[in-house]
Design an enzyme around this catalytic site. Structure first.
Site, short mmCIF file in Angstrom:
data_model
loop_
_atom_site.label_atom_id
_atom_site.label_comp_id
_atom_site.label_asym_id
_atom_site.label_seq_id
_atom_site.Cartn_x
_atom_site.Cartn_y
_atom_site.Cartn_z
CB THR A 69 66.92 81.86 -62.34
OG1 THR A 69 66.82 82.46 -61.06
CG2 THR A 69 65.91 82.50 -63.24
N GLY A 125 69.97 88.56 -57.57
CA GLY A 125 68.98 89.57 -57.90
C GLY A 125 69.28 90.93 -57.30
N1 ASP Z 1 68.02 85.83 -59.95
C1 ASP Z 1 67.50 84.96 -58.95
C2 ASP Z 1 67.20 85.72 -57.72
O1 ASP Z 1 67.97 86.56 -57.31
C3 ASP Z 1 68.38 83.84 -58.61
C4 ASP Z 1 69.26 83.35 -59.68
O2 ASP Z 1 69.11 83.61 -60.84
O3 ASP Z 1 70.17 82.62 -59.37
O4 ASP Z 1 66.21 85.42 -57.12
#
Ligand code: ASP
Length: 349
Positions: free
Chosen positions: A216, A270
């Site tokens: 992200t 997430g």
């Molecule tokens: N937080 C993001 C999600 O769950 C992915 C990530 O940060 O790796 O979509």
């Protein structure tokens, strides 16, 4: 920063690595800035490659992209611009890079489609904008900001969000814009191994999910006027079910900013971060329990880790202190203050 302060910082960091919680590596760099000092910090996700898979060339490319992102934010802040503009600009650079799981380099869902999530929050006004599962919008973070500023809403999703982006004059792109060979191959491997969405959160930890499963991008900033802002953008978890929304567009989970406490942006699975309401928890610990930003970030992250998840966080508090922590093997990250000394990092040192 003087040589003495710098040396003390290095010693403090060393102490933290030796005696700190083994589950949480840290890159905290604290200092008391002048009242009119500004700072911007960024992350490019916690899903970093294993060290033995990181070539010198690739590392240089990652660091150059991080530096370019910081520069975009720095240019705005040094000219007296505000923190919202700075975090948006920094995130756009990372969205436009194929190296990170956001915008151009986004992960595929299990149907081979890109559904993107993003959010932004202004710590001065508590205004926020967010977009979930949107397709075909080149820069979801700009769409999140438009939703915040030009609609009565906080969050939009799917086709309606794309229609709004079109009417707002944002750049729309064809699906192949987001296609990268690396992410495509990674999805095929995941589908063959059967390690996609079907894993229950407790079975799928950040360590076993592979570097391209998550990632992200995000930015947090404090401008010269003491205003905080945070922004986060992602392609989400690789192999996710169509329609899945992660923490990144959830205000209080992936993104939060309040001028009285901190601005924070998360990366991690997430499914855990949402349930901890991670970044809002940090703010509340500071507001109601008197925690420092470092203590609040650490406590909130520990909750995610205790549930079995992995997480990385960047934060800046109202005094300009920067916190960068991660529970995995590293996190693409960096920060710069008014003095123009650009710092980037990937692993522990
Ligand atoms: N937080 C993001 C999600 O769950 C992915 C990530 O940060 O790796 O979509």
């Amino acid at each position: 920063m003087g040589i003495l302060q710098r040396s003390l910082g290095v010693i403090a960091l060393a102490v933290l690595f030796v005696y700190g919680s083994p589950a949480l590596a840290s890159d905290d760099r604290a200092r008391q800035p002048l009242a009119d000092d500004f700072v911007i910090a960024i992350h490019g996700g916690g899903g970093v490659r294993k060290r033995d898979k990181m070539t010198k060339e690739l590392e240089a490319a990652y660091r150059a992209a991080l530096r370019q992102s910081l520069q975009a934010g720095y240019d705005i802040l040094v000219a007296g611009g505000d923190s919202i503009a700075a975090v948006e600009a920094a995130v756009i650079v990372l969205e436009d890079s194929p190296l990170f799981n956001a915008g151009k380099g986004s992960s595929f869902n299990r149907e081979g489609i890109h559904e993107l999530d993003a959010s932004i929050m202004d710590g001065r006004t508590a205004n926020a904008g967010a977009v979930g599962v949107v397709q075909g919008v080149k820069n979801p973070i700009t769409l999140a900001r438009k939703i915040m500023e030009d609609t009565p809403h906080v969050m939009m999703a799917g086709e309606g969000a794309r229609q709004f982006a079109r009417s707002a004059g944002l750049e729309l792109v064809a699906p192949h814009y987001f296609w990268t060979e690396r992410k495509w191959k990674s999805l095929q491997r995941r589908l063959q191994q059967g390690t996609e969405y079907g894993r229950k959160p407790r079975q799928a930890s950040i360590r076993d999910s592979g570097s391209s499963a998550w990632g992200t991008v995000g930015a947090v900033a404090r401008d010269r006027y003491g205003n905080l802002a945070a922004a986060t953008s992602t392609g989400g978890r690789e192999g996710k079910l169509p329609g899945r929304i992660g923490d990144s567009p959830i205000i209080g989970a992936g993104t939060y900013a309040h001028n009285d406490t901190l601005a924070a942006s998360s990366t991690g699975l997430g499914e855990y971060v949402i349930r901890v309401v991670s970044t809002k928890l940090m703010s509340d610990l500071m507001a109601f329990k008197g925690y420092s930003a470092q203590q609040a970030v650490k406590a909130s992250m520990q909750r995610v880790v205790d549930m079995g998840g992995g997480v990385g966080v960047i934060a800046v508090d109202k005094g300009g202190e920067v916190v960068m922590r991660y529970s995995g093997r590293g996190m693409y990250r960096g920060f710069v203050r008014e003095d123009g000394e650009f710092v980037t990092g990937i692993y522990e040192n």
